[in-house]
Design a protein around this motif. Sequence first.
Motif, PDB file in Angstrom:
ATOM      1  N   ASP A  68       0.824  -1.214   0.000  1.00  0.00           N
ATOM      2  CA  ASP A  68       0.000   0.000   0.000  1.00  0.00           C
ATOM      3  C   ASP A  68       0.857   1.262   0.000  1.00  0.00           C
ATOM      4  O   ASP A  68       0.555   2.236  -0.706  1.00  0.00           O
ATOM      5  CB  ASP A  68      -0.935   0.008   1.209  1.00  0.00           C
ATOM      6  N   TYR A  70       3.733   1.880  -1.272  1.00  0.00           N
ATOM      7  CA  TYR A  70       4.383   2.195  -2.544  1.00  0.00           C
ATOM      8  C   TYR A  70       3.483   1.953  -3.753  1.00  0.00           C
ATOM      9  O   TYR A  70       3.951   1.982  -4.891  1.00  0.00           O
ATOM     10  CB  TYR A  70       5.674   1.390  -2.680  1.00  0.00           C
ATOM     11  N   ALA A  71       2.192   1.731  -3.513  1.00  0.00           N
ATOM     12  CA  ALA A  71       1.206   1.567  -4.592  1.00  0.00           C
ATOM     13  C   ALA A  71       1.586   0.440  -5.545  1.00  0.00           C
ATOM     14  O   ALA A  71       1.418   0.555  -6.764  1.00  0.00           O
ATOM     15  CB  ALA A  71       1.016   2.883  -5.354  1.00  0.00           C
ATOM     16  N   GLN A  73       0.839  -2.649  -7.530  1.00  0.00           N
ATOM     17  CA  GLN A  73      -0.439  -3.067  -8.099  1.00  0.00           C
ATOM     18  C   GLN A  73      -0.558  -4.583  -8.151  1.00  0.00           C
ATOM     19  O   GLN A  73       0.303  -5.264  -8.730  1.00  0.00           O
ATOM     20  CB  GLN A  73      -0.584  -2.488  -9.512  1.00  0.00           C
ATOM     21  N   GLU A 193       0.986   9.712 -15.709  1.00  0.00           N
ATOM     22  CA  GLU A 193      -0.330   9.661 -15.081  1.00  0.00           C
ATOM     23  C   GLU A 193      -1.258   9.139 -16.161  1.00  0.00           C
ATOM     24  O   GLU A 193      -1.483   9.811 -17.168  1.00  0.00           O
ATOM     25  CB  GLU A 193      -0.758  11.054 -14.625  1.00  0.00           C
ATOM     26  N   ALA A 226      -0.932   1.166  -8.621  1.00  0.00           N
ATOM     27  CA  ALA A 226      -2.208   1.244  -7.898  1.00  0.00           C
ATOM     28  C   ALA A 226      -2.650   2.670  -7.591  1.00  0.00           C
ATOM     29  O   ALA A 226      -3.681   2.862  -6.971  1.00  0.00           O
ATOM     30  CB  ALA A 226      -2.102   0.439  -6.602  1.00  0.00           C
ATOM     31  N   ASP A 227      -1.892   3.665  -8.035  1.00  0.00           N
ATOM     32  CA  ASP A 227      -2.219   5.052  -7.700  1.00  0.00           C
ATOM     33  C   ASP A 227      -2.550   5.896  -8.919  1.00  0.00           C
ATOM     34  O   ASP A 227      -2.422   7.119  -8.897  1.00  0.00           O
ATOM     35  CB  ASP A 227      -1.051   5.691  -6.934  1.00  0.00           C
ATOM     36  N   ARG A 229      -1.031   5.805 -11.808  1.00  0.00           N
ATOM     37  CA  ARG A 229       0.135   6.015 -12.639  1.00  0.00           C
ATOM     38  C   ARG A 229       0.534   4.696 -13.309  1.00  0.00           C
ATOM     39  O   ARG A 229       0.025   3.627 -12.941  1.00  0.00           O
ATOM     40  CB  ARG A 229       1.297   6.583 -11.817  1.00  0.00           C
TER      41      ARG A 229
END
Length: 429
Positions: A68, A70-71, A73, A193, A226-227, A229
Amino acid sequence: MQYTDILIIGAGPSGSSAAALLRQKGYAVTIIEKQYFPRFTIGESLLPQSMVFLEEAGLLDCIKNHVDEYAFQFKNGAAFLKGQQRSFYDFTEKFSDGPGTTWQVRRAHFDHLLAKQAEQYGAEVRFGHEVIAVDVESKHPILTVKNEHAEQYQIQAKFLLDASGFGRILPKFLDLESPSNFPVRRAVFTHIEDGILDDPDFDREKILITVHEKDPRAWYWLIPFADGRASFGVVAEQNFFDHYQIDDTSPETLQATFARILADDPALSHVLRNKKFDTPVRTLVGYSANVKHLAGQNYALLGNAGEFLDPVFSSGVTIALKSSSLAVPLIERVIQGASVDWMKEYEQPLRKGIKVFRAYVESWYEGEFQDVVFSKNQNDKIRRMIASLLAGYAWDDQNPIHKNAKQRLSTLAEYCREGQSQTVVVGIK
């Protein structure tokens, strides 16, 4: 002169996993790393097979604990796009035993976590130290190293591992370089993004591999994090980029070229219609590499330092971790005074899986594996076998399409094009 049990050049995945495995056995380990971590690198889409090796090295939990933060995926497969054609493989529905899921990671964070965990296990990691000379003529190899203050020192070990990746330290110093027999290709890449919101045709839990609509030899990767990007890149031979008059003198001119290439692919342009380029665009040319041999009496090459194929099926980290897993038990035997046949016990087993990956890479660029991927004529058994190989299980010789992979892929492609049953191709009843 300084001394240690095992010297490792490079703190990437192969170096950190080897260090962790060796520390579990109680050996003193020193890693010489030229760069400072975290640092940018590509190869962000892990394969499920690598989870086995991370767990073996005691490195899996340190990744799980930071998913979580570091996002990272969650990843369960691979999706493919070419114009109006779409296809996907779910890695949880595969032939081989083992994990079917993994993550897509920013390598800056992923590699740093592995290196820090190796340090916690007791390995010494010397960031900002550069190898400037290598001596493997004596029984115990010696490195001459320059530290961050430009001071030189020598360090000797009972065994030396080259985990320097594209730095390829030992191949350069020991004249081990060998042609890869792959055409020279260029990769242009960045982080973006991605702006993909509620698109029913896009699955963030899968890497997206897109075949360029106008030139099937060129392809794009889109690796979502996961963010919101993603890692985004395009790969092709140089003459493809020449058509776009590529200018790699600056990130700005590279970005302009990248934007023109993307605009020539309507399907992917639609997926990325809300994207934002906000990170410098980079390029890498002629990355495929090979060596004359992977080990000597007191050294061995790990991962990309030995051979790198191509980024198309994300095999790099898996091969790196597999090499560490194979090498460490042999190193222990060497240190204990036993004889080791490095060709039979290390190089041949490692190259066995690399050969399978190579067959798929070659078949991809020749168009045959693309025909298989986008075929509507695959039965469930075939899909599971292909899913296993795409998930990194290239050393599973129980997979019927593992043996003579190149030949069987060619035959399978022919049957897919003709719309016939593939069952006869691999002898499955």
